[in-house]
Design a protein around this motif. Sequence first.
Motif, PDB file in Angstrom:
ATOM      1  N   ARG A 176      -9.113 -94.074 -15.721  1.00 15.56           N
ATOM      2  CA  ARG A 176     -10.035 -93.740 -14.643  1.00 15.56           C
ATOM      3  C   ARG A 176     -11.439 -93.506 -15.199  1.00 15.56           C
ATOM      4  NH1 ARG A 176      -5.669 -90.181 -12.754  1.00 15.56           N
ATOM      5  NH2 ARG A 176      -6.931 -88.322 -13.147  1.00 15.56           N
ATOM      6  N   ASP A 177     -11.497 -92.794 -16.309  1.00 18.61           N
ATOM      7  CA  ASP A 177     -12.797 -92.499 -16.912  1.00 18.61           C
ATOM      8  C   ASP A 177     -13.482 -93.773 -17.410  1.00 18.61           C
ATOM      9  OD1 ASP A 177     -12.359 -89.832 -16.404  1.00 18.61           O
ATOM     10  OD2 ASP A 177     -11.765 -89.335 -18.465  1.00 18.61           O
ATOM     11  N   ALA A 178     -12.707 -94.670 -18.008  1.00 18.58           N
ATOM     12  CA  ALA A 178     -13.286 -95.917 -18.522  1.00 18.58           C
ATOM     13  C   ALA A 178     -13.819 -96.779 -17.384  1.00 18.58           C
ATOM     14  CB  ALA A 178     -12.237 -96.680 -19.331  1.00 18.58           C
ATOM     15  N   PHE A 179     -13.060 -96.843 -16.296  1.00 15.27           N
ATOM     16  CA  PHE A 179     -13.495 -97.613 -15.126  1.00 15.27           C
ATOM     17  C   PHE A 179     -14.780 -97.018 -14.553  1.00 15.27           C
ATOM     18  CE2 PHE A 179     -13.441 -98.154 -10.491  1.00 15.27           C
ATOM     19  CZ  PHE A 179     -13.399 -99.532 -10.389  1.00 15.27           C
ATOM     20  N   ALA A 180     -14.795 -95.695 -14.392  1.00 18.37           N
ATOM     21  CA  ALA A 180     -15.974 -95.038 -13.849  1.00 18.37           C
ATOM     22  C   ALA A 180     -17.187 -95.269 -14.750  1.00 18.37           C
ATOM     23  CB  ALA A 180     -15.708 -93.542 -13.687  1.00 18.37           C
ATOM     24  N   ALA A 181     -16.998 -95.195 -16.052  1.00 19.59           N
ATOM     25  CA  ALA A 181     -18.109 -95.400 -16.987  1.00 19.59           C
ATOM     26  C   ALA A 181     -18.647 -96.817 -16.894  1.00 19.59           C
ATOM     27  CB  ALA A 181     -17.650 -95.094 -18.415  1.00 19.59           C
ATOM     28  N   GLU A 182     -17.734 -97.794 -16.761  1.00 19.22           N
ATOM     29  CA  GLU A 182     -18.174 -99.190 -16.634  1.00 19.22           C
ATOM     30  C   GLU A 182     -18.991 -99.391 -15.367  1.00 19.22           C
ATOM     31  OE1 GLU A 182     -16.206-103.657 -16.534  1.00 19.22           O
ATOM     32  OE2 GLU A 182     -15.285-102.027 -15.399  1.00 19.22           O
ATOM     33  N   MET A 183     -18.480 -98.877 -14.245  1.00 18.76           N
ATOM     34  CA  MET A 183     -19.187 -99.043 -12.978  1.00 18.76           C
ATOM     35  C   MET A 183     -20.548 -98.341 -13.017  1.00 18.76           C
ATOM     36  SD  MET A 183     -17.271-100.931 -10.955  1.00 18.76           S
ATOM     37  CE  MET A 183     -16.697-101.850 -12.401  1.00 18.76           C
TER      38      MET A 183
END
Length: 244
Positions: A176-183
């Motif tokens: 979840r954190d990686a996805f949020a950081a990418e977005m």
Amino acid sequence: MTTITTRTVTYPADGLTMVSHLALPAGVGRRPAVLVGPEGPGLNDFQRQRADALAELGYVALAFDINGGRWFSDPQEMLAYINPLLANIDRMRDIGHAALDVLRAEPRTDPEQIAAIGYGTGGAIALELGRAGVDLRVIGTINALTTGRPGEASRIACPVWAGVGSEDPIMPAAQRDAFAAEMQAAGVDWRLMVYGGALHAFHHPSVEHEVLPGVGHHPQHAARAWRDVVDLLAECLPVGEAVD
């Protein structure tokens, strides 16, 4: 209830013959359209019914196939097929583009008003269409927080909404954190909804018991997630009046 029409459409993609489900709203004019991507086991009545429900709301909807008409009832067989697909961005994009071409070619579709939603693998494909720069009005995913190639999220030119269960071990907090950081780094208009206590595939009514560790249905959150998706479409892709 609004009268809709449905039909099966077949087309080539990923070296297979895809068997997808097209649902058309009442009337004859062009309408906004939605791609509906299935989870790893394949396209079944759940996604077909989702497409039908969207047609009843006034959308053209294509529940698209990813497995060449197959439904994997054996979880291990499914993983053996799906994991290489998820690891191959170009294959995912090819499957998504093929479905998108079918949806755009439908005379009832307004080709400038298309959204992509998806569950699991189908959600990953929807995200890859965005990262490929496809002109979409919104992307919505459930159980799909996949990240892409470095920098390519900057091509996403529409809002992104993602839903996930808090207890999903396949999409854990680190993912979840990686996805949020990418977005966030890409400047995407993004939202993440975490459904407390829900496992992976919590949305799917046929998952009444654990078929894989961390997989299970959550009826309350399943209903809430669908309402959230419908509200997302109403915000970003309103039906409005038919275009002749």
